[in-house]
Write a protein that holds these residues in place. Structure first.
Motif, short mmCIF file in Angstrom:
data_model
loop_
_atom_site.label_atom_id
_atom_site.label_comp_id
_atom_site.label_asym_id
_atom_site.label_seq_id
_atom_site.Cartn_x
_atom_site.Cartn_y
_atom_site.Cartn_z
N ASP A 78 0.85 -1.09 0.14
CA ASP A 78 -0.04 -0.01 -0.11
C ASP A 78 0.82 1.52 -0.12
N MET A 79 1.86 1.34 0.85
CA MET A 79 2.70 2.42 0.85
C MET A 79 3.52 2.56 -0.54
N ALA A 80 3.60 1.57 -1.14
CA ALA A 80 4.63 2.10 -2.62
C ALA A 80 3.61 2.76 -3.32
N HIS A 81 2.19 2.43 -3.32
CA HIS A 81 1.14 3.02 -4.43
C HIS A 81 0.25 4.08 -4.03
N GLU A 82 0.62 4.58 -2.74
CA GLU A 82 -0.14 5.62 -2.23
C GLU A 82 0.38 6.95 -3.08
N SER A 83 -0.43 7.74 -3.36
CA SER A 83 -0.02 9.03 -4.10
C SER A 83 0.81 10.16 -3.40
N GLY A 84 0.43 10.10 -2.03
CA GLY A 84 1.11 11.00 -1.14
C GLY A 84 0.32 12.39 -1.15
N ARG A 85 -0.61 12.43 -2.12
CA ARG A 85 -1.35 13.70 -2.14
C ARG A 85 -2.51 13.76 -1.27
N GLY A 86 -2.83 14.82 -0.71
CA GLY A 86 -4.21 15.00 0.42
C GLY A 86 -4.34 16.49 0.21
N TRP A 87 -5.22 16.59 1.51
CA TRP A 87 -5.47 18.17 1.69
C TRP A 87 -4.25 18.88 2.04
N TRP A 88 -3.30 18.39 2.85
CA TRP A 88 -2.21 19.15 2.93
C TRP A 88 -1.34 19.86 1.67
N ASN A 89 -1.60 19.24 0.63
CA ASN A 89 -0.90 19.74 -0.61
C ASN A 89 -1.30 21.14 -0.87
N GLY A 90 -2.60 21.56 -0.24
CA GLY A 90 -2.91 22.95 -0.41
C GLY A 90 -2.36 23.82 0.40
N PHE A 91 -1.25 23.46 1.25
CA PHE A 91 -0.85 24.36 2.26
C PHE A 91 0.86 24.29 1.96
N SER A 92 1.25 23.77 0.54
CA SER A 92 2.59 23.85 0.19
C SER A 92 3.21 25.23 0.08
N ASP A 93 2.21 26.26 -0.05
CA ASP A 93 3.04 27.48 -0.02
C ASP A 93 3.39 27.95 1.11
N THR A 94 3.46 27.45 2.22
CA THR A 94 3.74 27.62 3.66
C THR A 94 4.71 26.54 4.40
N ILE A 95 3.84 25.34 4.42
CA ILE A 95 4.06 24.18 5.06
C ILE A 95 5.12 23.52 4.59
N GLY A 96 6.56 23.23 5.03
CA GLY A 96 7.38 22.54 4.57
C GLY A 96 7.16 21.06 4.50
N PRO A 97 8.22 20.25 3.88
CA PRO A 97 8.08 18.82 3.76
C PRO A 97 7.69 18.09 4.98
N ALA A 98 8.44 18.58 6.15
CA ALA A 98 8.25 17.66 7.46
C ALA A 98 6.79 18.05 7.88
N GLY A 99 6.16 19.06 7.78
CA GLY A 99 4.95 19.33 8.28
C GLY A 99 3.83 18.50 7.44
N ARG A 100 4.05 18.32 5.98
CA ARG A 100 3.26 17.66 5.33
C ARG A 100 3.48 16.11 5.57
N ASP A 101 4.75 15.65 5.57
CA ASP A 101 5.01 14.08 6.20
C ASP A 101 4.09 13.95 7.68
N LEU A 102 4.02 14.92 8.37
CA LEU A 102 3.16 14.67 9.71
C LEU A 102 1.92 14.27 9.27
N ALA A 103 1.21 15.29 8.52
CA ALA A 103 -0.30 15.26 8.04
C ALA A 103 -0.45 13.91 7.32
N GLU A 104 0.39 13.41 6.51
CA GLU A 104 0.30 12.15 5.79
C GLU A 104 0.62 11.00 6.80
N LEU A 105 1.53 11.02 7.60
CA LEU A 105 1.58 9.97 8.61
C LEU A 105 0.25 10.00 9.75
N GLU A 106 -0.42 11.13 10.01
CA GLU A 106 -1.33 10.98 10.84
C GLU A 106 -2.65 10.55 10.00
N SER A 107 -2.94 10.78 8.76
CA SER A 107 -3.90 10.47 7.90
C SER A 107 -3.68 8.55 7.69
#
Length: 293
Positions: A78-107
């Motif tokens: 499953d991990m290999a075929h997840e897109s990694g995209r989610g609501w957190w991509n809407g914050f890419s203008d401000t939130i860095g990779p570590a923050g987006r990693d947290l949101a994806e981990l939580e999801s």
């Protein structure tokens, strides 16, 4: 496509697991590459999370590495075929990779456990409290507002049909630090009581009188999954966030959390009658602090 330069935590974790399995199986990178019809360098890139592996290729590798079928096997697929995209991509203008990693981990987590010695955990913060915290580290008001919005959006993981079980242990010191002033802090303490009404949320307070414990000064989060081998411990530092994956480290933090929970007061239960509080518990302590602000 050329190898990615900044793989996500999910991609790095998958690569690390594949390398661990390959080494455990005693297989060389050249042999593994031959299994999927690729050059040796591609296996190196895969194990660093820099390139993806096709589904059939991953299946061949896992079978060749003698990875038993089950939750761990399925989770890697499953991990290999997840897109990694989610609501957190809407914050890419401000939130860095570590923050987006947290949101994806939580999801992706099936259970969340967190210990905070000086602050209310981010998933339980009111927006005013979050802004007050962020104002101390972010001088740009617009960026601070975006950070606060991002933190608020992350809290959706605690509600809805797929709400994640969440267990927070908060040191009493965090209740006394008046982040944002008295009014903000009072609303934040009320929020702790309100959110404890959610059936998936457990909040405990570690009181001053419990004394010292080796882990009680360190903030950490444990992200649990259906495959315990893929659990992650997150440590936040001012300059760099750390994601721990080693089995011994995971076990160490899980045991620390169990010990902290045993030393902390009984969880907040807003539905309990006052006369049922025969001994001091987390609810009575939060209420006491709130009424003395």
């Amino acid at each position: 496509m050329p190898p990615r330069t900044s793989p996500s935590e999910r991609q790095r974790r998958l690569g690390a697991e594949l390398r661990k399995l390959r080494v455990r199986a005693g297989m060389s990178g050249d042999t593994a590459a031959g299994l999927i019809g690729a050059e040796r360098t591609r296996i190196s890139h895969i194990e660093r999370g820099r390139v993806d592996v096709p589904r059939n290729g991953l299946y061949k590798l896992l079978r060749a590495y003698r990875c038993p079928e089950g939750a761990y096997f399925d989770s890697l697929m499953d991990m290999a075929h997840e897109s990694g995209r989610g609501w957190w991509n809407g914050f890419s203008d401000t939130i860095g990779p570590a923050g987006r990693d947290l949101a994806e981990l939580e999801s992706r987590s099936t259970v969340l456990r967190t210990h905070e010695p000086l602050l209310v955990p981010g998933l339980l913060q009111t927006k005013d409290y979050a802004r007050a915290v962020l104002d101390t580290t972010e001088a740009d008001a617009q960026r601070a507002e975006r950070y606060a919005q991002f933190r608020e959006a992350r809290q959706r993981v605690l509600t809805g049909e797929s709400a994640v079980p969440f267990h927070a242990i908060i040191h009493e010191a965090a209740l006394h630090i008046r982040v944002g002033g008295t009014a903000v802090m009072r609303r934040q303490l009320l929020r702790l009581i309100e959110v404890s009404r959610l059936p998936n949320v457990t909040v405990q307070v570690y009181p001053f009188e419990a004394g010292n414990y080796a882990a009680h000064t360190q903030a950490f989060v444990i992200y649990g999954t259906t495959a315990p081998e893929l659990d992650t411990v997150y440590l936040e530092h001012p300059t760099q966030s750390l994601f721990l994956r080693d089995g011994d480290q995971l076990d160490k933090y899980a045991k620390m959390f169990e010990r902290l929970s045993a030393l902390a007061l009984a969880p907040i239960n807003p539905e309990s009658a006052p006369e049922s509080h025969e001994s001091r518990d987390s609810l009575s302590l939060v209420q006491h602090v709130m009424y003395t602000l």
